[in-house]
Design an enzyme around this catalytic site. Sequence first.
Site, PDB file in Angstrom:
ATOM      1  N   GLU A 132      46.956  34.738  54.984  1.00 36.91           N
ATOM      2  CA  GLU A 132      46.194  35.544  54.015  1.00 36.91           C
ATOM      3  C   GLU A 132      44.839  35.922  54.595  1.00 36.91           C
ATOM      4  O   GLU A 132      44.366  37.043  54.410  1.00 36.91           O
ATOM      5  CB  GLU A 132      46.019  34.801  52.683  1.00 36.91           C
ATOM      6  CG  GLU A 132      47.322  34.322  52.040  1.00 36.91           C
ATOM      7  CD  GLU A 132      48.411  35.362  51.932  1.00 36.91           C
ATOM      8  OE1 GLU A 132      48.098  36.566  51.813  1.00 36.91           O
ATOM      9  OE2 GLU A 132      49.607  34.989  51.983  1.00 36.91           O
ATOM     10  N   ALA A 168      51.199  33.502  48.261  1.00 34.19           N
ATOM     11  CA  ALA A 168      49.768  33.738  48.106  1.00 34.19           C
ATOM     12  C   ALA A 168      49.503  35.225  48.265  1.00 34.19           C
ATOM     13  O   ALA A 168      50.387  35.973  48.673  1.00 34.19           O
ATOM     14  CB  ALA A 168      48.984  32.968  49.159  1.00 34.19           C
ATOM     15  N   GLU A 182      49.742  43.339  43.906  1.00 39.71           N
ATOM     16  CA  GLU A 182      50.725  43.865  44.849  1.00 39.71           C
ATOM     17  C   GLU A 182      52.121  43.652  44.259  1.00 39.71           C
ATOM     18  O   GLU A 182      52.375  42.561  43.749  1.00 39.71           O
ATOM     19  CB  GLU A 182      50.642  43.153  46.202  1.00 39.71           C
ATOM     20  CG  GLU A 182      51.532  43.828  47.241  1.00 39.71           C
ATOM     21  CD  GLU A 182      51.438  43.191  48.639  1.00 39.71           C
ATOM     22  OE1 GLU A 182      50.738  42.172  48.790  1.00 39.71           O
ATOM     23  OE2 GLU A 182      52.071  43.718  49.551  1.00 39.71           O
ATOM     24  N   GLU A 224      52.749  43.168  57.028  1.00 35.55           N
ATOM     25  CA  GLU A 224      53.397  41.854  56.925  1.00 35.55           C
ATOM     26  C   GLU A 224      53.973  41.361  58.249  1.00 35.55           C
ATOM     27  O   GLU A 224      53.750  40.224  58.646  1.00 35.55           O
ATOM     28  CB  GLU A 224      54.461  41.864  55.833  1.00 35.55           C
ATOM     29  CG  GLU A 224      53.900  42.079  54.416  1.00 35.55           C
ATOM     30  CD  GLU A 224      52.826  41.074  54.005  1.00 35.55           C
ATOM     31  OE1 GLU A 224      52.668  40.040  54.682  1.00 35.55           O
ATOM     32  OE2 GLU A 224      52.124  41.330  53.009  1.00 35.55           O
TER      33      GLU A 224
HETATM   34  N1  PHE Z   1      51.153  40.107  50.362  1.00 35.90           N
HETATM   35  C1  PHE Z   1      51.477  38.721  50.124  1.00 35.90           C
HETATM   36  C2  PHE Z   1      51.550  38.088  51.489  1.00 35.90           C
HETATM   37  O1  PHE Z   1      52.324  38.178  52.283  1.00 35.90           O
HETATM   38  C3  PHE Z   1      52.768  38.459  49.469  1.00 35.90           C
HETATM   39  C4  PHE Z   1      52.884  38.935  48.066  1.00 35.90           C
HETATM   40  C5  PHE Z   1      53.591  40.088  47.781  1.00 35.90           C
HETATM   41  C6  PHE Z   1      52.303  38.227  47.065  1.00 35.90           C
HETATM   42  C7  PHE Z   1      53.729  40.524  46.494  1.00 35.90           C
HETATM   43  C8  PHE Z   1      52.449  38.654  45.763  1.00 35.90           C
HETATM   44  C9  PHE Z   1      53.168  39.808  45.496  1.00 35.90           C
HETATM   45  O2  PHE Z   1      50.801  37.586  52.049  1.00 35.90           O
HETATM   46 ZN    ZN Z   2      51.425  38.803  53.993  1.00 43.27          ZN
END
Ligand code: PHE
Ligand code: ZN
Length: 882
Positions: free
Chosen positions: A305, A269, A128, A327
């Site tokens: 997570e 994470a 991501e 998010e």
């Molecule tokens: N998606 C992850 C979270 O919020 C955050 C994240 C974003 C981690 C981009 C790595 C890179 O839980």
């Molecule tokens: Zn998240």
Amino acid sequence: MRTDTGRIIHLADYRPTDFVLERVDLTFELDPTETKVEARLIFHRREGADPNAPLVLDGDELKMTGLLFDQIELAPERYTETPDSLTIRDLPASVPFEITITTLINPEANTQLMGLYRSNGIYCTQCEAEGFRRITFFPDRPDVLAVYTVNIIADKAANPLLLSNGNFLGGAGYGEGKHFAAWFDPHPKPSYLFALVAGDLGVVEDTFVTMSEREVALKIYVEHGKEARAAYAMDALKRSMKWDQEVFGREYDLDIFMIVAVSDFNMGAMENKGLNIFNDKYVLADPETATDQDYANIEAIIAHEYFHNWTGNRITCRDWFQLCLKEGLTVYRDHEFSADQRSRAVKRIAEVRHLRSEQFPEDSGPLAHPVRPTKYREINNFYTTTVYEKGSEVTRMIATILGRDGFKKGMDLYFERHDGDAATVEDFVKCFEDASGRDLTQFSLWYHQAGTPQITVSSSYDASAKTFSLSLEQMVPATPGQTAKEPMHIPLKFTLIGENGAEAQPSAVSGGEVTGDVLHLTERSQTFVFAGIGARPVVSLNRGFSAPVNLHFSQTTDDLAHIARHDSDLFARWQAITDLALPNLTAAAKAAAGGKPVECDASLCDALLAIASDDSLEPAFRAQALALPSESDIARELGANNDPDAIHQGRQAILSAIATAGASTFRSLYDGLAASTPFSPDAAGAGRRALRNAALSFLALSDNSPAGAAEAYAKADNMTDLSQALTVLAHRFPDATETHAALSSFESRFAANALVLDKWFSIQATIPGEGALDRVMRLMQNPHFTASNPNRVRALIGTFAFANPTGFNRPDGKAYHFFAEEILAIDKRNPQLAARLLTALRSWRLLEPVRADQAREALMTIERAPSLSSDVADIVERMLKG
Ligand code: PHE
Ligand code: ZN
């Protein structure tokens, strides 16, 4: 590194892909410097798509060594390869076809920690938002969902463990000391949720039986020897799984759930399907090495997570503009989880403190953006506190407006209607409208208008008519790219407190909608009139912080003291204490700036000490009340022309006045709260430690001697007490022999524990005053300072820039220039980390002119530097422009 192209991506340009991806088969032959990746992708042209459209795949720093079309080498004239794309032409109009791409990548050289990289000898991935394109050419966007099979081949001795998403299919030897493993993930997913881990790790295992009686294997992988420190994370995981079934009706959907802790990670994470990868900071804990805050963070992030499995993975985002869809909602879910596990009021106070100190400055500065933005240059820069925390507040407001049942119905509909989809914010809101029948059009402005609404409140009581009037006026400040704003729908929880502390019940309300204890402000200005009120009430407004706004309401000191003492909502009591404290702190800052003596209202001291010694209140709440607004809270309240030294001096003087007035209270609190029972990281134990350490810090002020803290340091039997005592020593008595002794004993005792050493660096990076910059530069020369480790860089340079207002904002600007040099150096290795650190300067325009000029100079040094990453270029340009 992705150097800046200046290209802007617009939401309005969204359109679906021309090709549908049916299946993904990946084979990795792992090697530290030359990993071979073979991707077999089956596509067909989308119905109705242009029959001549080429297939355009994303890439980033890839070396392609093979390209097949239906297993036959593709002629060079049928494709074009650029550093960031692969375009293939003359593809079938309707039948499916297979593209096989072979790429070579170098995990060891991957210092930006995106794509496949190595951390401490472990292969791991981070995809991501756009990291998968650093592994192979791919339609790397969240609306392309496919089923993946993954084969991993690696040296067996070095990598006994080969993991990927989904369920384990099987494994075997693979000649010459190698072995392989195959994984299959039956749930279609976007590429950003792909994960692979290989290496040699220890494991903690458990099981969870779901609501439909399926047994799920739970595994947490950590470095050998650290297994015992993963027990709390495992416990938090099982509680999260249970809670999500009970509260949201969500069950886990694979046979196995894995978490891997790595020591080099850009963020907290990552929710990869079935294989979460964590910054080890949010997994590892034991009483000797973790603070109560660490335990709370682990619980929250493990839950966060895990909760993404439904809000993010089963229902994902159509495009990155919808980031808050997963998010904001998932933060809301983890907040509710923690509130249920701990004290709801104390949790809410901590959330609001965080929102005010992080999101409010972002929302009022050059980086302000809507929760659902409409354009971006670098998506990495939108993992912001606005998308996360304000996104969560917006979800919370939907729950406030619809009530518990209405919210639940809307959530159930969302899961039912959109399971398997790549959805939008509009889809989400529509579910709540359909489930409740309520029109949320005006409410949706919360997603689209940036800026923290300012609400001016006044009230009057008419004794003869027995009516109480409350007038509210809302104003949303201008933000970059948005000058004129519409009035918003703002749900404000409230109560009217009568003289005796009981709630006054109006016989009727006019002037606007009121449902239960929620007042709906929908106009620019509105007067609510409450009838049948026998005596002038005290109004407690925005209880529980039901809306993320700034209230400007000049309540009298008496009224605030009344709320602080009588409100049945603990959050409101804490807010009243804050409102009593802030004018004292701003006046103190102004007095300090003018060289005048600082005064502290007796009513503030009285209210604080009353709460501190009120045994009927939970200790964690009392500790929150004693933690006065921070220096950055005061800066925000002052608005502009800030002098961080004066703010610091003024605040210290107020603290000293409270310490002197309350010396005996703090002494008896400190002695009375001495730990008797064995250590437990639960909320009650943490609360007692928080209150005791608050008392210790006041005692150090009134004693004006390091002796108390040195004794506390010597006697501490857990990391919370140890690090708090060290902080008091270092911050209040930086030059004392006791402090030097404690710092060096701490360093040698924890030399082998990176996470604890991070605390050692952070405590020193935040010592206020002139010496800070030299100290930070000296610490960079410490053999333990590893510039390649993001946690270490954040602990030293990040903490200095974000959390040492006097040291960082020295008037000669030297710290800004040091910082600019460091940002440029970090940018070469890890652009995401550099860009995130750089946001520490986001409020530079509010500084007094001498400092502001220096800060601008430093930003311009960065802007002028050759070959910036797109991450840093985006931030620096917005900061200078906005
Ligand atoms: N998606 C992850 C979270 O919020 C955050 C994240 C974003 C981690 C981009 C790595 C890179 O839980
Ligand atoms: Zn998240």
